[in-house]
Design a protein around this motif. Structure first.
Motif, PDB file in Angstrom:
ATOM      1  N   ARG B  57       0.373 -10.047  19.112  1.00 26.69           N
ATOM      2  CA  ARG B  57       0.519  -8.840  19.909  1.00 26.69           C
ATOM      3  C   ARG B  57      -0.321  -7.699  19.365  1.00 26.69           C
ATOM      4  N   ASN B  58      -1.304  -8.052  18.548  1.00 24.08           N
ATOM      5  CA  ASN B  58      -2.255  -7.080  18.013  1.00 24.08           C
ATOM      6  C   ASN B  58      -1.615  -5.986  17.172  1.00 24.08           C
ATOM      7  N   VAL B  59      -0.486  -6.330  16.545  1.00 23.36           N
ATOM      8  CA  VAL B  59       0.089  -5.426  15.541  1.00 23.36           C
ATOM      9  C   VAL B  59      -0.264  -6.035  14.194  1.00 23.36           C
ATOM     10  N   SER B  60      -0.736  -5.224  13.271  1.00 24.54           N
ATOM     11  CA  SER B  60      -1.113  -5.787  11.984  1.00 24.54           C
ATOM     12  C   SER B  60       0.134  -6.258  11.254  1.00 24.54           C
ATOM     13  N   PRO B  61       0.255  -7.556  10.947  1.00 22.09           N
ATOM     14  CA  PRO B  61       1.448  -8.017  10.234  1.00 22.09           C
ATOM     15  C   PRO B  61       1.469  -7.532   8.788  1.00 22.09           C
ATOM     16  N   PHE B  62       0.330  -7.050   8.298  1.00 20.59           N
ATOM     17  CA  PHE B  62       0.293  -6.632   6.893  1.00 20.59           C
ATOM     18  C   PHE B  62       0.731  -5.192   6.724  1.00 20.59           C
ATOM     19  N   ASP B  63       0.936  -4.491   7.825  1.00 23.22           N
ATOM     20  CA  ASP B  63       1.448  -3.128   7.759  1.00 23.22           C
ATOM     21  C   ASP B  63       2.960  -3.173   7.885  1.00 23.22           C
ATOM     22  N   GLY B  64       3.576  -4.012   7.101  1.00 22.36           N
ATOM     23  CA  GLY B  64       5.021  -4.147   7.195  1.00 22.36           C
ATOM     24  C   GLY B  64       5.531  -4.931   6.008  1.00 22.36           C
ATOM     25  N   GLY B  65       6.826  -4.996   5.871  1.00 19.98           N
ATOM     26  CA  GLY B  65       7.401  -5.624   4.695  1.00 19.98           C
ATOM     27  C   GLY B  65       7.861  -7.047   4.904  1.00 19.98           C
ATOM     28  N   THR B  66       7.466  -7.688   5.985  1.00 19.10           N
ATOM     29  CA  THR B  66       7.987  -9.018   6.263  1.00 19.10           C
ATOM     30  C   THR B  66       6.991 -10.115   5.934  1.00 19.10           C
ATOM     31  N   TYR B  67       5.734  -9.934   6.336  1.00 23.00           N
ATOM     32  CA  TYR B  67       4.774 -11.023   6.205  1.00 23.00           C
ATOM     33  C   TYR B  67       3.958 -10.845   4.935  1.00 23.00           C
ATOM     34  N   HIS B  68       4.047 -11.808   4.013  1.00 23.69           N
ATOM     35  CA  HIS B  68       3.313 -11.692   2.754  1.00 23.69           C
ATOM     36  C   HIS B  68       2.485 -12.939   2.513  1.00 23.69           C
ATOM     37  N   GLN B  69       1.979 -13.536   3.571  1.00 25.47           N
ATOM     38  CA  GLN B  69       1.212 -14.765   3.397  1.00 25.47           C
ATOM     39  C   GLN B  69      -0.243 -14.520   3.785  1.00 25.47           C
ATOM     40  N   SER B  70      -1.018 -15.593   3.735  1.00 19.31           N
ATOM     41  CA  SER B  70      -2.460 -15.424   3.891  1.00 19.31           C
ATOM     42  C   SER B  70      -2.833 -15.091   5.327  1.00 19.31           C
ATOM     43  N   PRO B  71      -3.858 -14.261   5.510  1.00 18.23           N
ATOM     44  CA  PRO B  71      -4.294 -13.936   6.873  1.00 18.23           C
ATOM     45  C   PRO B  71      -4.834 -15.158   7.613  1.00 18.23           C
ATOM     46  N   LEU B  72      -5.427 -16.119   6.885  1.00 18.57           N
ATOM     47  CA  LEU B  72      -6.050 -17.248   7.583  1.00 18.57           C
ATOM     48  C   LEU B  72      -5.024 -18.185   8.204  1.00 18.57           C
ATOM     49  N   PHE B 249      -4.239  -6.664   3.700  1.00 18.19           N
ATOM     50  CA  PHE B 249      -3.640  -7.955   3.345  1.00 18.19           C
ATOM     51  C   PHE B 249      -3.653  -8.174   1.836  1.00 18.19           C
ATOM     52  N   LEU B 250      -4.633  -7.572   1.139  1.00 25.89           N
ATOM     53  CA  LEU B 250      -4.661  -7.711  -0.324  1.00 25.89           C
ATOM     54  C   LEU B 250      -3.377  -7.146  -0.900  1.00 25.89           C
ATOM     55  N   ASN B 251      -3.023  -5.979  -0.393  1.00 27.11           N
ATOM     56  CA  ASN B 251      -1.815  -5.311  -0.848  1.00 27.11           C
ATOM     57  C   ASN B 251      -0.573  -6.108  -0.477  1.00 27.11           C
ATOM     58  N   ALA B 252      -0.525  -6.529   0.796  1.00 29.02           N
ATOM     59  CA  ALA B 252       0.692  -7.186   1.292  1.00 29.02           C
ATOM     60  C   ALA B 252       0.845  -8.595   0.728  1.00 29.02           C
ATOM     61  N   HIS B 253      -0.257  -9.281   0.462  1.00 25.87           N
ATOM     62  CA  HIS B 253      -0.161 -10.664   0.030  1.00 25.87           C
ATOM     63  C   HIS B 253      -0.205 -10.773  -1.493  1.00 25.87           C
ATOM     64  N   TYR B 254      -1.333 -10.371  -2.104  1.00 25.17           N
ATOM     65  CA  TYR B 254      -1.501 -10.634  -3.532  1.00 25.17           C
ATOM     66  C   TYR B 254      -0.670  -9.685  -4.393  1.00 25.17           C
ATOM     67  N   LEU B 255      -0.650  -8.399  -4.018  1.00 27.56           N
ATOM     68  CA  LEU B 255       0.168  -7.482  -4.827  1.00 27.56           C
ATOM     69  C   LEU B 255       1.645  -7.828  -4.700  1.00 27.56           C
ATOM     70  N   HIS B 256       2.009  -8.429  -3.583  1.00 28.18           N
ATOM     71  CA  HIS B 256       3.406  -8.829  -3.423  1.00 28.18           C
ATOM     72  C   HIS B 256       3.744  -9.952  -4.398  1.00 28.18           C
ATOM     73  N   ILE B 257       2.758 -10.811  -4.653  1.00 34.83           N
ATOM     74  CA  ILE B 257       2.999 -11.881  -5.630  1.00 34.83           C
ATOM     75  C   ILE B 257       2.999 -11.292  -7.033  1.00 34.83           C
ATOM     76  N   ILE B 258       2.072 -10.359  -7.293  1.00 37.38           N
ATOM     77  CA  ILE B 258       1.893  -9.889  -8.666  1.00 37.38           C
ATOM     78  C   ILE B 258       3.016  -8.930  -9.076  1.00 37.38           C
TER      79      ILE B 258
END
Lengths: 605, 425
Positions: B57-72, B249-258
């Motif tokens: 729906r063209n909402v960035s999933p990385f601008d939120g606290g739910t999705y922390h996986q890879s963009p690909l 996505f760097l913030n939402a994915h990798y920083l979420h892991i780190i």
């Protein structure tokens, strides 16, 4: 210069003679409830406001608004639940009520979002001090920027609208109490000493079944926009249980009535001298202002507008319900202004005595006043069990025979993570299964510890149908310092705000002002239980986890840095070898001592 | 029966088992997807669905606290039909991912690097198992089967790690680099496996080719493939940037892991530690935990220079215990991988207590979690205690395997010491 200023003052006071007025509406509701609706309005012309020339407008609030560039402000303190089934439609169409706790929304003038946030922060902190409420806890996680739910009530110049930022915050956990009433009263010109505000007593006010205090500041301009005033409206609405309010303050525990006073249903087979089924009451309870509010009104507020004095207190009841006015020494009769509405004035001078009271007598049950039916019923609840995940289910019922459009807004805390893909909107009734009720969605997801979720849905419910809205959410586990002291109570989730959009029929029937204020209703708040860690053992956890890690690290690195040797190749490795070695050392020691001793003896000889 | 028939039978039965579970119990995958033991905030299938919903729906999933996986993963899954309505396509993807992983494990076993590499040959090589047995140990491992049903995205990471290892073991350097870069891009921790796998690949290539392995050769090899590896990762990141047109996505994915902002319970050691941690020490202990996890890689790679495949296996064990968001899937991968080292099993000393503690945790973990979260008759310490025992059990298995491999290595030097009592100095 001074002369022109005086002239200006004269004209403004001429144009806005009614600078302050107050109203009280009393409406007896079914089941012994009473709606008391207080309204205070004070105006300040925008020129005098800008020159910091405050008369009725409170200086403390005015300066906060000026400092934070707030153009329109709405602040609500509420508790309890409005029972729409029994009490009908909400007072002011819901436009003057808030969700449980504290709710605040304001239009702040700022050039950028960042500046607006900074001014909003200043505003909440200043209001927090002014109202003795925890408004300073409205931080970025509790602030949203609604897009469809709220419209400015005031008339803002069209070129300024682009710079106005609407910010909305709520504190559902806040307990509204007496310390919020005192600053509220201080904002009034008569400060609770005279006029209807002299009825406010914290003990009774916050004992109500439903209570909301509202402060609304908005600019109002004349048709051509040449002259503007800043209007401040203070509203207190409450529903009192008459029986409960009549209990004396020094003996508030409810006690059963003496058996002689209870009328029993004698048709019951078990009716005897010691068992009784009380009959439903057939009379309206007797009450007076003194009984219900604990005080009488001490005269009219001398600052209020004289033209408006005749209609200060109105009773909205059927004409059969009689009451007596006790106004000092003078005799007064209520004026019938509408079939169901009787109004009266307050005593204004000391010559007739200032004490004013209304006395309602005990009389046979009269037909209740024709209550307006609400246009929508809304209930929201949590589904599921356990502290891991759950669901929200909101049931919106349209009782009318025409469709209704509405905006449904929710502002959720960040630790409640909704799954929008599970959002389901279903309409039942009238066989419209395939009806597309969801017209538009606005969704801003939460970011951990930064902002909360913001959902706004534009919905349409067909005539006499029920819409069920549901979605799933996950509960996050917090750091142990982020839990409140009563962590196992749960966290409050703010009520959903529902705005009914006007349809064609409403636009014809309502005034422009009412349309501008809008029709709102709010659901009750929810209690969200989160999983809790054990608060007593941070040290134990640090020690135990570190032990396991040290065990792994130690054993693996121990293996890696040492080398193997056969057991029999190591000297002193086995127990037997070690004992043998000890024996050998002991023997050699003995021998050396013996040798030395004997050598010494030889020397002596 | 020849090997191909065995393999077909094995793969067919594994796929049939998974598909049967998917179709016979349609609600089972969703129940398992909600289990904290199987899905973590960075791999959960439900969160992937949410991300996918927002992405479509063209909402960035990385601008939120739910999705922390890879963009690909988003374009990949948006090609599939809706998992709610047509779950079979998604299930098939996960089954195929498991089978591809098992195939890679068979290839690894076929090369025999586990028992005899370029620089080392075990004296117990006759004890090795057939590759079909090892693949069966992977495909019918209950942890792997449950993980496949729960559909976390870590399944793809596991498959890619196995693929990368099999390519490295057979000396196919380019595909090895690609698979490992993709795995690291998905889950970050496979970065740890790069040095041992590079050694494995180098050994495989230099034993295949007649050219002399010299220091300069090794150096050019290392530089070439390290730069290629990082260039691939950078390319993947750029591709993700192109897809989402922001770096969030760097913030939402990798920083979420780190940085571990999400403290959702899992089987690892981090979540409760950082729930109870004092705020002023949070950053310090995060550093310590990461350093601790990283410290095993150089130590194992240097000590087991001659057996790089075992370093990979041991590091998988380290990850399954000390990673920030581990699940039982990682432990399952480690245990199945350990099956390739059948020849050292007789040298392990604490197999029985360790395996029984794992079984104990498998049964009691869900029960204690239920007591804490649903029944309310236990508190968080119940589940925490189980995760401690689980971690301890896996650590004992890991340390014991390291002991056994060291002992095996030593017995090559000292064949006379076989079966004798030893001591470490």
């Amino acid at each position: 210069m001074f002369f022109s200023f005086l002239l200006c003052l004269f004209f403004t006071s001429l144009a806005y003679g009614s600078d302050y007025r107050e109203r009280l509406l009393l409406r007896p509701l079914p089941h012994g409830a009473l709606l008391a609706s207080f309204n205070f309005q004070s105006n300040a012309s925008s020129t005098s406001f800008e020159q910091q020339n405050f008369r009725y407008f409170p200086r403390s609030l005015g300066q906060i608004l000026q400092h934070t560039h707030t153009k329109e402000l709405h602040l609500r303190f509420s508790l309890g639940r409005w029972d729409a089934e029994a009490w009908g439609a909400r007072p002011w169409n819901g436009a003057r009520e808030g969700g449980t706790g504290v709710e605040l929304w304001a239009w702040v003038e700022a050039a950028s979002d960042k500046e607006a946030n900074a001014r909003w922060l200043t505003l909440t902190n200043a209001l927090s001090g002014l109202f003795c409420a925890s408004l300073n806890f409205i931080d970025s996680t509790r602030t949203i920027r609604p897009v469809m739910t709220f419209e400015p009530e005031g008339s803002h110049p069209p070129n300024a609208l682009g710079n106005l930022h609407l910010l909305h915050g709520n504190l559902p956990h806040e307990v509204v109490c007496t310390e919020n009433l005192t600053p509220f009263l201080k904002l009034l010109p008569c400060k609770g000493k005279a006029g209807i505000s002299s009825l406010f007593d914290g003990h009774k006010l916050f004992d109500a079944s439903w209570q909301t205090m509202a402060i609304d500041v908005r600019p109002v301009c004349t048709g051509d926009g040449s002259e503007c005033v800043l209007e401040m409206e203070q509203t207190v609405d409450m529903v009192l249980d008459i029986e409960r309010s009549k209990r004396p303050r020094d003996n508030p525990i409810p006690r059963p009535a003496p058996i002689e006073d209870i009328r029993c249903d004698e048709s019951k087979f078990y009716n005897s001298h010691d068992s009784c089924m009380p009959l439903a009451k057939s009379t309206e309870p007797a009450w007076s202002l003194q009984d219900v509010f604990g005080r009488q009104i001490s005269g009219a507020c001398p600052l209020s507008d004289a033209n408006d004095a005749e209609r200060v207190i109105c009773v909205n009841a059927v004409p059969e319900r009689t009451f007596e006015i006790r106004s000092g020494a003078a005799q007064r009769v209520a004026e019938q202004v509408a079939p169901d509405m009787r109004c009266t004035a307050l005593p204004s001078g000391p010559e007739e005595g200032l004490d004013f009271d209304l006395l309602f007598s005990d009389q046979p049950l009269t037909p209740p006043v024709n209550l307006t039916r609400p246009r929508l019923h809304a209930f929201r609840s949590m589904t599921g069990h356990g502290q891991e995940r759950g669901g929200i289910e909101a049931v919106l019922r349209n009782p009318l025979s025409q469709p209704v459009s509405l905006v449904y807004m929710e502002s959720l805390p960040w630790f409640m993570k909704p799954y929008l893909h599970t959002l389901n909107v279903a309409v039942s009734g009238n066989g419209n299964r395939d009806f597309q009720a969801l017209k538009e969605t606005y969704y801003r997801p939460a970011v951990d510890r930064e902002r909360g979720t913001h959902i706004e849905l534009l919905l349409e419910i067909p005539a006499s149908s029920t819409l069920t809205l549901s979605y799933d959410f996950d509960k996050a586990i917090l750091r142990y310092t982020e839990y409140p002291p009563d962590a196992n109570r749960g966290f409050d989730v703010a009520p959903a705000v529902i705005r009914l959009l006007p349809n064609a029929a409403d636009i014809a029937s309502t005034s422009a002002d009412e349309r501008q204020k809008g029709v709102y209703l709010r659901t009750t708040d929810l209690l969200l239980p989160l999983p809790t860690p054990d608060f007593s053992m941070p040290y134990n956890v640090i020690i135990l986890t570190s032990t396991v890690m040290a065990l792994g690290f130690g054993s693996i690195f121990n293996l890696l840095v040492r080398r193997f040797v056969a057991a029999d190749e190591v000297e002193g490795a086995t127990l037997r070898a070690r004992i043998a070695g000890l024996k050998e050392r002991f023997r050699s020691k003995l021998q050396s001592i013996w040798a030395r001793h004997s050598g010494k003896g030889e020397k002596d000889q | 029966m020849d090997v191909d028939k065995q393999k077909a039978l094995l793969f067919g039965s594994a796929a049939a088992l998974r598909l049967l579970l998917f179709t016979a119990f349609p609600s089972l995958p969703d129940v398992l997807a909600g289990r904290v033991e199987l899905s973590t905030p960075v791999t959960s299938f439900k969160r992937l669905q949410e991300g996918l919903f927002l992405y479509n729906r063209n909402v960035s999933p990385f601008d939120g606290g739910t999705y922390h996986q890879s963009p690909l993963l988003l374009p990949l899954f948006s090609l599939l039909p809706n998992a709610q309505r047509y779950p079979l396509a998604t299930s098939l993807l996960y089954v195929v991912a498991d089978l591809v992983g098992a195939d890679a494990l068979m290839k690894i076993a076929d090369t025999g690097v586990a028992v005899s590499s370029r620089l080392f040959t075990s004296s117990r090589r006759e004890l090795r198992r057939s590759s079909t047995t090892i693949a069966a140990g992977y495909l019918f491992n209950p942890f792997i089967v449950l993980t496949c049903l729960a559909r976390p995205t870590s399944v793809f990471t596991h498959t890619l790690i196995l693929q990368a290892t099999s390519r490295a073991a057979t000396g196919q350097s380019i595909t090895f680099i690609l698979a490992l870069a993709l795995a690291s891009y998905l889950s970050l921790y496979p970065l740890l496996l790069f040095p041992p796998l590079l050694i494995l690949c180098y050994d495989a290539q230099s034993s295949a080719k007649p050219i002399q392995s010299t220091t300069s050769n090794a150096l050019t090899f290392t530089i070439r493939y390290t730069s290629l590896f990082f260039a691939t990762i950078v390319a993947l990141l750029l591709l993700s940037y192109g897809l989402t047109s922001s770096w969030s996505f760097l913030n939402a994915h990798y920083l979420h892991i780190i940085l571990l902002p999400s403290l959702t319970p899992n089987v690892g050691l981090w979540w409760y530690f950082f729930t109870e941690m004092f705020d002023s020490f949070r950053a310090f202990f995060l550093g310590v935990f990461w350093l601790h996890m990283f410290a095993y890689m150089p130590a194992l790679s240097i000590r087991f220079r001659t057996q790089p495949l075992f370093v990979v296996c041991a590091l998988l064990g380290v990850v399954s215990v000390y990673a920030p968001y581990p699940a039982v899937g990682e432990a399952g991968l480690f245990l199945s991988f350990l099956g390739a080292f059948r020849h050292v099993f007789p040298l392990m000393r604490y197999t029985f207590p360790a395996v029984s503690s794992l079984l104990y945790c498998t049964l009691l973990g869900p029960a204690f979690y239920h007591l804490w979260v649903y029944a309310g008759s236990g508190n968080a310490n119940f589940f925490y205690a189980i995760t401690l025992v689980w971690s301890l059990g896996l650590t004992v298995i890991l340390a014991d395997a390291i002991y056994a491999v060291l002992r095996d290595e030593w017995e090559v030097e000292r064949p006379d010491m076989r079966g004798k009592e030893v001591r470490r100095v």
